[in-house]
Design an enzyme around this catalytic site. Structure first.
Site, short mmCIF file in Angstrom:
data_model
loop_
_atom_site.label_atom_id
_atom_site.label_comp_id
_atom_site.label_asym_id
_atom_site.label_seq_id
_atom_site.Cartn_x
_atom_site.Cartn_y
_atom_site.Cartn_z
N GLU A 155 -5.45 -4.67 10.65
CA GLU A 155 -4.53 -3.61 10.66
C GLU A 155 -4.74 -2.94 11.82
O GLU A 155 -5.76 -2.13 12.13
CB GLU A 155 -4.54 -2.54 9.76
CG GLU A 155 -4.10 -3.47 8.18
CD GLU A 155 -3.68 -2.38 7.21
OE1 GLU A 155 -2.54 -2.54 6.77
OE2 GLU A 155 -4.31 -1.33 6.91
N HIS A 173 -9.49 1.40 4.85
CA HIS A 173 -8.50 1.44 5.36
C HIS A 173 -8.69 2.43 6.67
O HIS A 173 -9.31 3.26 6.46
CB HIS A 173 -7.09 2.05 4.37
CG HIS A 173 -5.86 1.99 5.04
ND1 HIS A 173 -5.56 2.84 5.92
CD2 HIS A 173 -5.01 1.12 4.99
CE1 HIS A 173 -4.07 2.63 6.26
NE2 HIS A 173 -3.82 1.56 5.79
N ASN A 208 1.07 -1.19 -0.06
CA ASN A 208 -0.04 0.16 0.07
C ASN A 208 1.00 1.23 0.04
O ASN A 208 1.49 1.59 1.11
CB ASN A 208 -0.96 -0.04 1.22
CG ASN A 208 -1.79 1.41 1.46
OD1 ASN A 208 -1.84 2.01 0.69
ND2 ASN A 208 -2.36 1.35 2.44
N SER A 263 3.11 -1.93 10.39
CA SER A 263 4.57 -2.19 10.68
C SER A 263 5.11 -3.56 10.59
O SER A 263 6.19 -3.75 11.02
CB SER A 263 5.04 -1.64 12.03
OG SER A 263 4.46 -0.37 12.18
N GLU A 298 -6.93 4.85 7.53
CA GLU A 298 -6.64 6.33 7.42
C GLU A 298 -7.98 6.81 6.64
O GLU A 298 -8.16 8.04 6.80
CB GLU A 298 -5.60 6.43 6.46
CG GLU A 298 -4.12 6.21 7.36
CD GLU A 298 -3.06 5.68 6.60
OE1 GLU A 298 -3.07 5.59 5.42
OE2 GLU A 298 -2.22 5.28 7.32
N LYS A 353 0.38 4.26 -0.23
CA LYS A 353 -0.38 5.39 0.23
C LYS A 353 -0.17 6.65 -0.89
O LYS A 353 0.09 6.39 -1.95
CB LYS A 353 0.05 5.53 1.53
CG LYS A 353 -0.27 4.61 2.59
CD LYS A 353 0.01 4.56 3.93
CE LYS A 353 -0.29 3.43 4.82
NZ LYS A 353 -0.19 3.49 6.03
N GLY A 391 2.32 2.37 10.76
CA GLY A 391 3.20 3.47 10.56
C GLY A 391 3.97 3.85 11.76
O GLY A 391 4.70 4.92 11.73
P1 PGA Z 1 2.84 0.29 7.74
O1 PGA Z 1 1.37 0.39 7.10
O2 PGA Z 1 3.04 -1.02 7.04
O3 PGA Z 1 3.55 1.57 7.23
O4 PGA Z 1 2.41 0.25 9.36
C1 PGA Z 1 0.22 -0.48 6.89
C2 PGA Z 1 -0.85 0.02 6.05
O5 PGA Z 1 -1.29 1.01 6.54
O6 PGA Z 1 -1.68 -0.42 5.33
#
Ligand code: PGA
Length: 267
Positions: A170, A98, A9, A215, A100, A11, A176
Site C-alpha cells: 500500500e 497499516h 478495510n 485508491s 495509518e 477503518k 485515500g
Molecule cells: P483506500 O484505502 O482504498 O481508501 O485508498 C486503502 C487502505 O488504506 O487500506
C-alpha cells in the site's frame, strides 16, 4: 495457484445501521453469482461491530477480520484487544502494520513485527501492510523501505510464519488520495516483494498472496488485478459502498477464472 482475495478495510467508519445495510448489500450481490466462490472476500469492520458482522455472515462464505490487535495474551493494557481474544470469538484475519497505524499511532518496525508474531501465535492470518511514503518514493527509496519493513518481520517471526500470512503493498501516497499506482508501477513492487520472499523460501514466495491497496476502485481494479503478481486488493473507501466493492470482487473473479482456465489448458 493463488486464490484472489478482496479485503475491505472499513477503518473507523459506520454505525449499526450502516453496517447492517452494507453487509446486506454485499451478501445480496454475492448471492447473485456462484463466480464469487472462486475468490476470497473479506470485510474488516471496526472491532465493536465484529460480533454483529459475524452473525450476519454466518450463513455465507464471506470472511471477516479485524483491523488491529495488541501483542500479548492479556494484562494491564487498557483499551487494547489481544489476538487470542480475536481468535476466541472466531476471527481469522487481522490487518497488521497499516500505514495509518505506523504514522498516526507511531507503530515502529519492531511493534509491527511483534504484532505479526502475536497474530501468528493466536492462529490468525495477518495481512501485513507495507509501503513507501511520497517523499521516500521521490528519493528513490521505495525498495529500500519495503525491504526494511519486510526484513524486520522476517527477523522477528521467521520466514515460515509467512506460510500463514498475506502481504498488502500500500503506497502511502495512494491511500485515500485517489492517486492510484499505475498497474505497471504496482506490479514492479509486487514482483520485488515476491523476489525478497523467494530469497528466503521459494515455495512461500509462489504461494503467498500479495494484495494492492491505495485508491483501488471499481474503475481501476480490473487493470491492477490483471497484473501477474497482484493477487487481490485491500480496499478502503470503495469498500464502504456495496456496489463498488462488488464490482472490484467481480473483476477479481474474472481474473481468477482466466487463470483457472490457463491452468486447465496447460494440463
Ligand atoms: P483506500 O484505502 O482504498 O481508501 O485508498 C486503502 C487502505 O488504506 O487500506
Amino acid at each position: 495457484m493463488r486464490k484472489r482475495l478482496i479485503a475491505g478495510n472499513w477503518k473507523m467508519h459506520g454505525s449499526q445501521n450502516q453496517v447492517h445495510q452494507l453487509i446486506a448489500g454485499i451478501k445480496n450481490g454475492v448471492a447473485q453469482s456462484s463466480a464469487f466462490s472462486e475468490i476470497d472476500i473479506l470485510v474488516c469492520p471496526p472491532f465493536i461491530y465484529l460480533p454483529a458482522v459475524q452473525k450476519e455472515l454466518a450463513d455465507t462464505t464471506i470472511l471477516w477480520g479485524a483491523q488491529n490487535l495488541y501483542v500479548g495474551q492479556q494484562g494491564a493494557f487498557t483499551g487494547e484487544i489481544a489476538g487470542s481474544m480475536l481468535a476466541d470469538v472466531g476471527c481469522r484475519y487481522v490487518l497488521v502494520g497499516h500505514s495509518e497505524r505506523r504514522t498516526i499511532f507511531g507503530e515502529s518496525l519492531s511493534i509491527v513485527a511483534e504484532k505479526f508474531k502475536a497474530a501468528i501465535a493466536a492462529g490468525l492470518i495477518p495481512i501485513l501492510c507495507v509501503g513507501e511514503s511520497e517523499a521516500e518514493r521521490e528519493r528513490g527509496d521505495t525498495e529500500k523501505v519495503i525491504h526494511t519493513q519486510l526484513q524486520s518481520v522476517f527477523d522477528a517471526a521467521g520466514i515460515n510464519a509467512f506460510h500463514q500470512a498475506v502481504i498488502a503493498y500500500e503506497p502511502v501516497w495512494a491511500i485515500g488520495t485517489g492517486m492510484t499506482a499505475t498497474p505497471a508501477l504496482a506490479e514492479e513492487v509486487h514482483a520485488y516483494i515476491r523476489q525478497l520472499i523467494a530469497k528466503n523460501n521459494v515455495d512461500i514466495a509462489k504461494a503467498i498472496r500479495i494484495l494492492y491497496g491505495g485508491s483501488m476502485k471499481a474503475d481501476n481494479a480490473a487493470s491492477l488485478l490483471s497484473m501477474p503478481n497482484i493477487d487481490g486488493g485491500l480496499i478502503g473507501g470503495a469498500s464502504l459502498d456495496a456496489n463498488s466493492f462488488l464490482t472490484i470482487c467481480a473483476a477479481a473473479c474474472k481474473e481468477q477464472s482466466t487463470i483457472n482456465e490457463m491452468k486447465v489448458n496447460q494440463r
